[in-house]
Structure formats: structure tokens, C-alpha cells
Design a protein around this motif. Structure first.
Motif, PDB file in Angstrom:
ATOM      1  N   LEU A  43       2.928   2.991   6.458  1.00 13.86           N
ATOM      2  CA  LEU A  43       2.384   1.653   6.696  1.00 13.86           C
ATOM      3  C   LEU A  43       1.085   1.437   5.928  1.00 13.86           C
ATOM      4  N   LEU A  44       0.172   2.385   6.031  1.00 17.87           N
ATOM      5  CA  LEU A  44      -1.127   2.264   5.370  1.00 17.87           C
ATOM      6  C   LEU A  44      -0.972   2.226   3.855  1.00 17.87           C
ATOM      7  N   ASN A  45      -0.080   3.052   3.328  1.00 17.51           N
ATOM      8  CA  ASN A  45       0.165   3.033   1.878  1.00 17.51           C
ATOM      9  C   ASN A  45       0.685   1.679   1.429  1.00 17.51           C
ATOM     10  N   SER A  46       1.610   1.124   2.186  1.00 14.09           N
ATOM     11  CA  SER A  46       2.194  -0.163   1.830  1.00 14.09           C
ATOM     12  C   SER A  46       1.147  -1.276   1.874  1.00 14.09           C
ATOM     13  N   LEU A  47       0.349  -1.313   2.934  1.00 11.80           N
ATOM     14  CA  LEU A  47      -0.673  -2.353   3.067  1.00 11.80           C
ATOM     15  C   LEU A  47      -1.747  -2.216   1.993  1.00 11.80           C
ATOM     16  N   ALA A  48      -2.178  -0.989   1.731  1.00 11.41           N
ATOM     17  CA  ALA A  48      -3.197  -0.758   0.709  1.00 11.41           C
ATOM     18  C   ALA A  48      -2.682  -1.158  -0.666  1.00 11.41           C
ATOM     19  N   ASP A  49      -1.420  -0.877  -0.918  1.00 12.33           N
ATOM     20  CA  ASP A  49      -0.807  -1.228  -2.196  1.00 12.33           C
ATOM     21  C   ASP A  49      -0.747  -2.743  -2.369  1.00 12.33           C
ATOM     22  N   LYS A  50      -0.366  -3.456  -1.297  1.00  8.30           N
ATOM     23  CA  LYS A  50      -0.300  -4.917  -1.359  1.00  8.30           C
ATOM     24  C   LYS A  50      -1.695  -5.501  -1.606  1.00  8.30           C
ATOM     25  N   PHE A  51      -2.690  -4.940  -0.925  1.00 11.56           N
ATOM     26  CA  PHE A  51      -4.057  -5.438  -1.090  1.00 11.56           C
ATOM     27  C   PHE A  51      -4.543  -5.213  -2.518  1.00 11.56           C
ATOM     28  N   GLU A  52      -4.305  -4.024  -3.047  1.00 13.85           N
ATOM     29  CA  GLU A  52      -4.779  -3.722  -4.398  1.00 13.85           C
ATOM     30  C   GLU A  52      -4.113  -4.642  -5.427  1.00 13.85           C
ATOM     31  N   SER A  53      -2.830  -4.863  -5.273  1.00  9.91           N
ATOM     32  CA  SER A  53      -2.121  -5.772  -6.181  1.00  9.91           C
ATOM     33  C   SER A  53      -2.717  -7.176  -6.094  1.00  9.91           C
ATOM     34  N   HIS A  54      -3.067  -7.584  -4.870  1.00  7.09           N
ATOM     35  CA  HIS A  54      -3.625  -8.927  -4.658  1.00  7.09           C
ATOM     36  C   HIS A  54      -4.976  -9.098  -5.341  1.00  7.09           C
ATOM     37  N   ILE A  55      -5.873  -8.125  -5.180  1.00  5.07           N
ATOM     38  CA  ILE A  55      -7.206  -8.299  -5.787  1.00  5.07           C
ATOM     39  C   ILE A  55      -7.154  -8.156  -7.309  1.00  5.07           C
ATOM     40  N   LYS A  56      -6.259  -7.335  -7.813  1.00  6.58           N
ATOM     41  CA  LYS A  56      -6.119  -7.208  -9.275  1.00  6.58           C
ATOM     42  C   LYS A  56      -5.591  -8.505  -9.876  1.00  6.58           C
TER      43      LYS A  56
END
Length: 220
Positions: A43-56
Motif C-alpha cells: 500500500l505504502l509503495n503504491s501511494l508513494a509512487d502515485k504521489f511522486e508521479s504527481h509532483i513530477k
């Protein structure tokens, strides 16, 4: 026969590509393997990945520069317009809020500090007195497993200072903490897996909880 083999090859290739695309590339929570369970880590990996993609995508910068810019904007309250309205946000927040990880990790402040509750005086709406809910913020459990796992693994002084605030159960403005991190985190520390995980989960999704709660309160 050749045609059949070719079709099988294409199917296998498509399944492999689909599988690869569904896996998060930012596997920052893997650092907590052996401390958190596999469902929490996924779960944490998925959420962190979505967040990083969003800010980039939002800042059109490198990963490190995007995290730095996010902390700066959060510290000044000057996040881009509609920052919390990207397509996956609602779905991610629902998944987060309904997860066992959230239920175990986020608690009402009154669970460990009854004096923190702030009684909100009633208001009059259309001539009717409406009793307001007491202000009892939901925060990360300062004595919970997630906090303990992070505390045992973090090496950055700036992040350790932040975790001291979390462990103290202090409900402090994310903007103030973001300013301290913006000023004190080095580029090397911003490249650290746990630093990025904390910025994603403890800031972005924590703020998301406040936003979704406020929206529900207004609708009521």
C-alpha cells in the motif's frame, strides 16, 4: 503451429508488460520490510509512487527537485491550483482510508491526550442552533508500529527531528514542518527512500485526510 506459438508469445508478452506497469517503481517502503507486513508495504509503495508521479508531472522537474519544490510550496501554502484534484486522488484516498494500515496507524488525538479536545461553540444556521463537533484531530499514532518502524530506520537528522515531533503527539501545522525540512534536508537526504516515503504519506496523504474530512463535514 507457428501461428499458435506466435499468439501465445504475444499473450505472454502483453501479460508481462501489464504486470510490470502495475508495479510501483518507487518501492520506498521496502526499507521497512520485516517491520511492517507485506500488505502495508504494498500500500505504502503504491501511494508513494502515485504521489511522486504527481509532483513530477506538476512541477516538470526531476524527482529530487520536485520533492524540494513541494516542501517549499507547502511551507508557504502556495501549492499549485487544483493540486489535490488530480484524477487518481479520490481513488487513492479511498483506498488509503479503508486500509487496515490506516485503521491501525491514525488515531484521534483524544486517544492519548484528552486535553487536546477543543469544544466548538454552536452556530445558528437558518434560525436553528447547530451543535458543532468537538475538534479532535486525527493524527499518526505516536506510539504505533509505523512510527516505531520509521524511528528505527531513519538516519537523517532532519527527519529524526521531525519524528520526535510525531512521537510527542504534537498536532503541528504541516506547513511549519515542511519549512524546517525544506531548509535542512540536503539533496542526498531528499534522495533517501524513507525521506520520500514520509513526505508522501505523512504530509500529502495526511493533508488529504483533512481535506476529505472537511468536505464531508460541509456536506453534512
Amino acid at each position: 503451429m507457428k501461428s499458435t506459438m506466435r499468439i501465445l508469445y504475444i499473450i505472454i508478452l502483453l501479460v508481462t508488460i501489464s504486470s510490470c506497469q502495475s508495479q510501483p517503481t518507487a518501492k520506498y517502503a521496502n526499507k521497512l520490510d520485516g517491520c511492517l507486513n507485506l500488505n502495508d508495504i504494498e500500500l505504502l509503495n503504491s501511494l508513494a509512487d502515485k504521489f511522486e508521479s504527481h509532483i513530477k508531472e506538476t512541477y516538470e522537474l526531476s524527482s529530487t527537485e520536485s520533492y524540494k519544490r513541494y516542501l517549499k510550496d507547502l511551507s508557504t501554502g502556495d501549492l499549485p491550483k487544483n493540486f489535490f484534484r488530480y484524477p487518481a486522488f479520490k481513488q487513492d484516498m479511498n483506498r488509503f482510508r479503508n486500509s487496515e494500515f490506516y485503521k491501525r496507524t491514525w488515531v484521534k488525538t483524544s486517544n492519548f491526550d484528552e486535553e487536546s479536545i477543543i469544544e466548538v461553540p454552536p452556530t445558528v444556521v437558518n434560525g436553528k442552533v447547530r451543535q458543532q463537533e468537538a475538534y479532535d484531530p486525527i493524527v499518526i499514532d505516536p506510539a504505533g508500529k509505523y512510527v516505531n518502524c520509521l524511528s528505527k530506520s531513519i538516519e537523517s537528522k532532519a527527519m529524526n527531528d521531525y519524528m520526535d515531533v510525531v512521537k510527542a503527539g504534537i498536532d503541528i501545522s504541516p506547513g511549519l514542518v515542511a519549512q524546517a525540512l525544506y531548509e535542512n534536508l540536503s539533496e542526498e537526504e531528499l534522495d533517501n527512500s524513507l525521506t520520500r516515503l514520509i513526505i508522501a504519506i505523512n504530509f500529502h496523504y495526511q493533508i488529504g485526510l483533512m481535506i476529505t474530512y472537511e468536505n464531508k463535514r460541509i456536506i453534512k
